[in-house]
Design a protein around this motif. Sequence first.
Motif, PDB file in Angstrom:
ATOM      1  N   THR A 245      52.396  39.612  47.272  1.00 34.87           N
ATOM      2  CA  THR A 245      52.675  40.421  48.454  1.00 34.87           C
ATOM      3  C   THR A 245      53.985  41.185  48.306  1.00 34.87           C
ATOM      4  O   THR A 245      54.049  42.384  48.614  1.00 34.87           O
ATOM      5  N   GLU A 267      45.401  38.074  55.250  1.00 36.95           N
ATOM      6  CA  GLU A 267      46.683  37.447  54.947  1.00 36.95           C
ATOM      7  C   GLU A 267      47.471  37.192  56.234  1.00 36.95           C
ATOM      8  O   GLU A 267      46.897  37.152  57.299  1.00 36.95           O
ATOM      9  N   ARG A 268      48.790  37.025  56.102  1.00 37.91           N
ATOM     10  CA  ARG A 268      49.591  36.529  57.228  1.00 37.91           C
ATOM     11  C   ARG A 268      49.981  37.596  58.248  1.00 37.91           C
ATOM     12  O   ARG A 268      50.296  38.725  57.878  1.00 37.91           O
ATOM     13  N   GLU A 271      53.535  38.942  57.791  1.00 40.08           N
ATOM     14  CA  GLU A 271      53.747  39.911  56.708  1.00 40.08           C
ATOM     15  C   GLU A 271      53.463  41.330  57.196  1.00 40.08           C
ATOM     16  O   GLU A 271      54.144  42.276  56.804  1.00 40.08           O
ATOM     17  N   ASP A 335      45.747  43.519  49.840  1.00 42.67           N
ATOM     18  CA  ASP A 335      46.260  42.148  49.734  1.00 42.67           C
ATOM     19  C   ASP A 335      45.505  41.296  50.753  1.00 42.67           C
ATOM     20  O   ASP A 335      45.743  41.443  51.931  1.00 42.67           O
TER      21      ASP A 335
HETATM   22 MG   LIG Z   1      50.804  37.126  49.672  1.00 38.90          MG
END
Ligand SMILES: [Mg+2]
Lengths: 614, 467
Positions: A245, A267-268, A271, A335
């Motif tokens: 990332t 993903e998060r 982020e 990602d």
């Molecule tokens: Mg990552």
Amino acid sequence: MVIKLARIGKLVRISGSVVEALGIEDITIGEIVEVGEEGLIGEVIRIFEDRFTAQVYEDTTGLKPGEIVKGTGKRLEAELGPGLLNNILDGIGRPLELIKNLRGPYITRGVKVNTLPRNIKWYFTPTVKEGDEVAPGDVVGTVKETESVTHRILIPHGIRGEVAWVKEGKYTVDQPILLVKNGTNEYEVTMKQYWPIRVPRPFETDGRLPLEKPLITGQRVIDTFFPIPKGGTAAIPGGFGTGKTVMLHQLAKWSDAKVVVYIGCGERGNEMCEVVTEFPKLKDPYTGRPLMERTVLIANTSNMPVAARESSIYFGVTIGEYFRDQGYDVALMADSTSRWAEAMREVSGRLEEMPAEMGYPAYLPDRIAEFYERAGRVKVPGKPSREGSLTIIGAVSPPGGDFNEPVTIHTLRFTGVFWALDADLAYSRHFPAINWLKSYSIHAGAVAEPWAQSFSQYSKKILGWWERKHMGFLEYRKTALDLLGEAAEVESIARVIGEASLPDEQRIILLASEILKEGFLRQSAFDEVDSYCEIGKQFCLLKLMIDFYLTASELIDRGVPFERVRSMPQIFKMMRVKEDPRGIEAIRELSLEIRGEFQKIAREYGIEGVVVGS
Amino acid sequence: MGVKGLAYRGVKEIKGSLLIVEGVEGVGYNEVARIIGQDGVERLARVLEVGKGYAILQVFGGEIGLQTDVVVRFEGSAFTIPVSDEVLGRMFNGRFEPIDHGPPIISTDRRDINGAPINPKARIYPNDFIQTGISAIDGMLSLVRGQKLPIFSESGLPHNRVIAQIARQATVRGEEEEFALVFAAMGLKKDEALYFIDEFEHSGALERSVVILNLADDPAVERLFTPRIALTVAEYLAFELEMHVLAILSDMTNYAEALREMSAAREEVPSRKGYPGYLYSDLATIYERAGIIEGKKGSLTQMPILTMPGGDLHHPIPDLTGYITEGQIILDRELDIKGVYPPINVLPSLSRLMRSGIGKGKTRDDHKDVSDQLYYSYKRGVRARELARIVGEMGLSPEERKYLEFAEAFERRFVNQGEYENRTIEKTLDIAWDILSILPESELVRIHEEYVKKYHPKYREKASKPA
Ligand SMILES: [Mg+2]
Ligand SMILES: Nc1ncnc2c1ncn2[C@@H]1O[C@H](COP(=O)(O)OP(=O)(O)OP(=O)(O)O)[C@@H](O)[C@H]1O
């Protein structure tokens, strides 16, 4: 536009994100349906006798058999036009800001909002006039969407004819700006257009152009050792916490692309929040403008509905192609593509399809190939004649960090550049943790597949580009790679007998590679100076270290003890000079200092004729 | 609890914890039902799939004793719990029934335990440093408010003591407010759970904590609810009552095993080690429920604990967790055997939000460099130690011997500390400088010169000596 009559069916089964319905006879695969009382967005993925199955892009809790399903006659489309930039969309193209304004901090289902803002009036400046002939892809005018990017308005596919009228001025994306006449047909053209996300946007037949120019990323290990061309494809696989990332964020920040599309796929949440918070404050090194002005973000975080994870990738790549078609260099980061593959696996499982490897559907390799195929440098359709490129970089998250698994394996088949992340490097906080021995950029002839052939072509071209900028680059790069390779061998010996027992000519290899690793390869994303390293500086650093290595080796060959070289105070400085805010000047200074020190050593040992660097 | 909605008598099939009910109508996906058996026991169930005239339910509370002749009452909504400030200081089972002899929570504010994803646009990026008083964490794996940072452990390692110490000592400096604790036990042994409750009691934290217990002998499927109930409560405390909440979920391995059991019962195609392919998404719906929301004063910090089956970091449970959480703290058996407490192996551990919470004005200006240098030097020390095992200490170069000495000091003096020792971040960094001074100054390549001059013991001594 053909308007179909409302077609209504009924739900018969609900299982997770997949629902089954019956009652719409002319339903088609890929058609968007509105499911249940709240009209949740779904897409038909299977038809079986009188029944059909749809994947639903929102939470299906509470749906009941018997609830209605409406066919819309449309496919899953991206809405394209001014307003994409500086925006963050969910996996089916809804702006998260609008969802927040409507629903508060949590995403709840059933929100229906357009991708493009309807309240903004854009200033449209025509580049065609009444009487001009226009065809799909032609630029008919421009909108200064942000300070960094001028949005070129294109004639949508399927429309051609003569411009009956065109209007300059401020309009919303709903208002017509141009009328095209073709015989008795009339088409009102607005600044927005639609494109089905699963279909690649076409380019001219034989329109694929060779990949020649590198995408400059400001990341030394990439630009110098494993470059990616504009229009190329790269995979960056690595276990958790190895730096995928952060690297994609770095590329999104510093690449010399005109437009960046960043897809956070499964993903998060934090982020994405980080990007949204940070990018507006960072300046594009090429234009000096805030980075957000050239960026489109797509976010389907890991806890959002899984079907929309699958679609987020297609949304992103369609937006990328659309800017490419305007004649721009676009860089897309995804990602992580593993989450996309897992979303496919989950839906496939619910459909009870026969799984292939590790539960993934048999069509996984096709989907991966189709995705990376959408990258390229192409001659785009329409007047004026122009080229654009779409570079695709995908993170891969292999289970257990083991690259021997379907998603990594198939991705490597279809991508040209491989940045292999290494947990061991990450554990000693050597970032970027790109393993210099395992990574490759288009290894000439490494793989006997056709794509490898074309890649070896671009490899040569990129390195040629470097060489034209910096004479001697190729030689330095090769020496550096050889040094790193030899160092790995020496290290494996040292691991058995201890470094102290090595002969001096091997110890200098270890020392020089240590300097190269610490002073060149390691590049902190969070260092104010070093986060971005322009290529002139990259070359100076490389030259500094390789010149040191060559001269030191020569001196040692001619009798200078290793320990004497080891005690040079400049060694420490070489490892740190990359972070000196004075940049190239500091490197020049240090290289003079090293030259002086080497001359001193040569005198001490009565050695003559040592040439230090150039 | 008021039972509403449709009731049916008799089920077609019972298969493990799955019930298939036929002839039903108007039942929604994911809806909750109550099953009343001949034994008079009421069990909870959840709709996993509905079709025309049938529903597949998953029964909580154990299928033993169930017969096909049961009454099934559908509730008409997903599982909700009542919330109010009365939850503080209370203890519940995995179905949110009080087990502390207190009254049930009565409130019209009922919340779906599944929660909803936080809009990334509504998140605030976490950056308030939490001082835990543990050097290995504060110095090298700094925790920030709103982070999700799990502990990866193995059975027999002191993860409970470590987490209890964190719960006891965690503070945000400059703020008096203490963390509210939400503790979810999943499949823990009774004595483990009692240890926590005792701890909370002794440290006076009990009245600002909420405990949700599903013990080892409680029904396994209820574990699928337990963390969600806990996080629903935690979200309520953080984002309605605006408290700073630390949620501890232990042990996530037991949770994942319950999920695997259910998936197997449904005959789903398994992915790795029999776990369902959606384990990642499922875990994410738990772990992503942490953070800070724009316009709300509170925060939700999550520290899940999991034991790695066979000590294997690549087992699907730690692996997928690591892919979702914002780092991981890894406990190590070798360090434990050496007598190092807390036995944190910093090398494979990570805190991804560390950099936003440290540095000038937050901890200390040299923090980042010092931590980078410690990682780098310790890694080299560990490598020297491995080499010494092969060639003997005498075979090491003088440089390698220094690194070896450093690694020992790092473990004994920096990582190792008392269970009741609460170190300030300054103290932690000072110890770091002390042990870094074992190495020649020219080895400190990751620390900016200005900090070496400012904090290296060599220069500090000089500075403090009167001229
Ligand atoms: Mg990552
Ligand atoms: N280039 C870099 N410079 C400095 N630190 C880095 C760099 N790359 C990674 N890191 C460090 O490593 C941590 C993990 O990196 P990152 O979040 O990119 O991992 P990841 O591969 O995306 O993991 P996951 O698969 O779990 O998402 C970061 O939080 C940061 O501390």
